[in-house]
Design an enzyme around this catalytic site. Sequence first.
Site, PDB file in Angstrom:
ATOM      1  N   GLY A   1      16.714 139.605 -55.044  1.00  0.00           N
ATOM      2  CA  GLY A   1      18.147 139.887 -54.983  1.00  0.00           C
ATOM      3  C   GLY A   1      18.585 141.186 -55.617  1.00  0.00           C
TER       4      GLY A   1
ATOM      5  N   GLY B   1      12.503 141.873 -52.562  1.00  0.00           N
ATOM      6  CA  GLY B   1      12.165 142.318 -51.201  1.00  0.00           C
ATOM      7  C   GLY B   1      12.849 143.642 -50.955  1.00  0.00           C
ATOM      8  N   ARG B   2      14.182 143.568 -50.781  1.00  0.00           N
ATOM      9  CA  ARG B   2      14.994 144.761 -50.513  1.00  0.00           C
ATOM     10  C   ARG B   2      14.716 145.881 -51.502  1.00  0.00           C
ATOM     11  NH1 ARG B   2      20.144 144.292 -48.351  1.00  0.00           N
ATOM     12  NH2 ARG B   2      20.125 142.132 -49.065  1.00  0.00           N
TER      13      ARG B   2
ATOM     14  N   ARG C   1      22.922 144.853 -39.705  1.00  0.00           N
ATOM     15  CA  ARG C   1      23.552 144.537 -40.978  1.00  0.00           C
ATOM     16  C   ARG C   1      25.032 144.939 -41.027  1.00  0.00           C
ATOM     17  NH1 ARG C   1      22.415 146.188 -45.362  1.00  0.00           N
ATOM     18  NH2 ARG C   1      22.597 144.224 -46.494  1.00  0.00           N
TER      19      ARG C   1
ATOM     20  N   CYS D   1      26.103 147.113 -25.235  1.00  0.00           N
ATOM     21  CA  CYS D   1      27.351 146.791 -24.545  1.00  0.00           C
ATOM     22  C   CYS D   1      28.185 145.869 -25.407  1.00  0.00           C
ATOM     23  CB  CYS D   1      27.050 146.155 -23.200  1.00  0.00           C
ATOM     24  SG  CYS D   1      26.674 147.412 -22.008  1.00  0.00           S
ATOM     25  N   GLU D   2      28.682 146.396 -26.491  1.00  0.00           N
ATOM     26  CA  GLU D   2      29.441 145.568 -27.415  1.00  0.00           C
ATOM     27  C   GLU D   2      30.244 146.467 -28.354  1.00  0.00           C
ATOM     28  OE1 GLU D   2      27.489 142.071 -28.379  1.00  0.00           O
ATOM     29  OE2 GLU D   2      28.444 141.842 -30.334  1.00  0.00           O
TER      30      GLU D   2
ATOM     31  N   TYR E   1      15.400 144.516 -44.076  1.00  0.00           N
ATOM     32  CA  TYR E   1      16.210 143.775 -43.106  1.00  0.00           C
ATOM     33  C   TYR E   1      16.716 144.669 -41.977  1.00  0.00           C
ATOM     34  CZ  TYR E   1      15.907 140.716 -47.133  1.00  0.00           C
ATOM     35  OH  TYR E   1      15.426 139.983 -48.185  1.00  0.00           O
TER      36      TYR E   1
HETATM   37  N1  LLP Z   1      13.300 135.012 -52.344  1.00  0.00           N
HETATM   38  C1  LLP Z   1      13.959 134.150 -51.566  1.00  0.00           C
HETATM   39  C2  LLP Z   1      13.711 132.725 -51.708  1.00  0.00           C
HETATM   40  C3  LLP Z   1      14.892 134.617 -50.630  1.00  0.00           C
HETATM   41  O1  LLP Z   1      15.559 133.761 -49.883  1.00  0.00           O
HETATM   42  C4  LLP Z   1      15.096 136.017 -50.508  1.00  0.00           C
HETATM   43  C5  LLP Z   1      16.047 136.549 -49.543  1.00  0.00           C
HETATM   44  C6  LLP Z   1      14.360 136.875 -51.335  1.00  0.00           C
HETATM   45  C7  LLP Z   1      13.475 136.339 -52.248  1.00  0.00           C
HETATM   46  C8  LLP Z   1      14.472 138.380 -51.269  1.00  0.00           C
HETATM   47  O2  LLP Z   1      15.729 138.833 -51.547  1.00  0.00           O
HETATM   48  P1  LLP Z   1      15.963 140.406 -51.752  1.00  0.00           P
HETATM   49  O3  LLP Z   1      15.233 140.785 -53.007  1.00  0.00           O
HETATM   50  O4  LLP Z   1      15.428 141.093 -50.563  1.00  0.00           O
HETATM   51  O5  LLP Z   1      17.434 140.551 -51.884  1.00  0.00           O
HETATM   52  N2  LLP Z   1      19.341 139.623 -44.222  1.00  0.00           N
HETATM   53  C9  LLP Z   1      20.117 139.817 -45.433  1.00  0.00           C
HETATM   54  C10 LLP Z   1      19.363 139.370 -46.654  1.00  0.00           C
HETATM   55  C11 LLP Z   1      18.971 137.915 -46.632  1.00  0.00           C
HETATM   56  C12 LLP Z   1      18.092 137.567 -47.797  1.00  0.00           C
HETATM   57  C13 LLP Z   1      17.621 136.174 -47.714  1.00  0.00           C
HETATM   58  N3  LLP Z   1      16.733 135.806 -48.755  1.00  0.00           N
HETATM   59  C14 LLP Z   1      20.506 141.291 -45.531  1.00  0.00           C
HETATM   60  O6  LLP Z   1      20.154 142.053 -44.645  1.00  0.00           O
HETATM   61  O7  LLP Z   1      21.173 141.684 -46.476  1.00  0.00           O
END
Ligand code: LLP
Length: 438
Positions: A248, A292-293, A334, A365-366, A395
Amino acid sequence: MWSKNASLDGGTLSLAGIPAAQLAKEFGTPAFFLDEDAYRSRALAWQNGLQSEFGAHAGTIYYAAKSFICTAVAQWIAGIGIGIDVCTGGELAAALAGGIDPQKIEVHGNNKSVAEIDRAVSVGVKTIVMDSLFEIERVAAAAKKHGVRQAVMLRLTPGIEAHTHEKISTAHEDVKFGFSIASGAAWTAVEAVATHPELELRGVHCHIGSQIFGSEAHEIATDRLMGFMAKYRDAYGAELPELDLGGGFGISYVNGDVTVEPADVLPQIHAAVKKACATYNLAMPLVSLEPGRNIVGPTMFTLYEVGTVKDVVIEGGKVRKYVSVDGGMSDNARTALYDAEYTAVIAQRASTAPVALTRLVGKHCETGDIIINEIQLPSDIAPGDLVATPATGAYGRSMASNYNHVPRPPVVAVKDGKARVIVRRENEADLLSLDVKE
Ligand code: LLP
């Protein structure tokens, strides 16, 4: 926003010494360009940061595969030695294809299929994070079938409203994920796991949400989860050894945002864990995180080519310049989904033209096919210009679609003046390959 080996000298963008114009010529547009060195150093910064902050109590950095995964990146992860969080059979397949040791894999998901569970247990993943009572039974059955004792964690919802977009906030009460601590569901889950000798409860997990700044939300989560760990100790006479606080950690998308660095949050998280150990009289657990991000997001930009430019008169007689590029919501969903903000530059030339109110749109087309709702770009932007949007690594490609039968862009890794495709561009044959002709 830009990765460490990107430069914007003299108005032209280059990555690891290769000018954007050359990248576009060689690999086409739209395309994602990944700064490999930046990826490796961000992953290592989390790994080393966790080690130096927590020492013997450092758990694992599980890179969240959902943000972006392909076989090559899984190979990098295997080499770097961090772990990976997968939430589907497909992500597990990518991790295994890259040679990641199953003992570095943690399996997530709120509706893992029986087949996915079976595969995970049979390859010997490190932990499976339980998200429902049904799943506890299914994982126990799979462990029994394969004659193993499977390590599991419980995903808990600590009831925290993270300050982020509602659709990427995941740990308040009214969500599909996890077991609520407040309602008692989490305790029911503990009791359910305890009835299965083939399951070993290793600890608790939470993921509060995404694109979070500061460490306050993780600190509150730490206290709530460790309070729960104390309740477990009181009832079962043994302590749970692991605490996983999820991912997160936010990144910079536009000027003024700041990317969270591991050193900005790890000391605070460590302090919160120590404080909770004192409050609840617990031993220090192994602490894991799942960024992740924050690892991959800042390491990629998307390169597009402008196809058309249109001046549209809007309210008050103002003019909005609609700049259409050769991708759009199929490679960046996004903005449409979360009102996400991005910035952009003309990548292959400098411009001294005055800026104009611009909306960067795609070719779908949107009406909602918008990459950047409002940006000031040089008013001489024209067909043939290259436009780059930074910080699209997380993402972006992973949520790409084939809407309007648009082939998904390639991912090109760039390092030390050399570029190579790690995910090739889809082509028309790919698009039609699933169709069954009548
Ligand atoms: N761990 C779990 C259990 C998760 O559900 C997620 C993300 C992460 C780790 C990694 O989170 P990060 O560090 O990447 O924030 N598609 C959305 C983000 C959805 C994230 C869902 N879970 C976007 O593009 O912002």
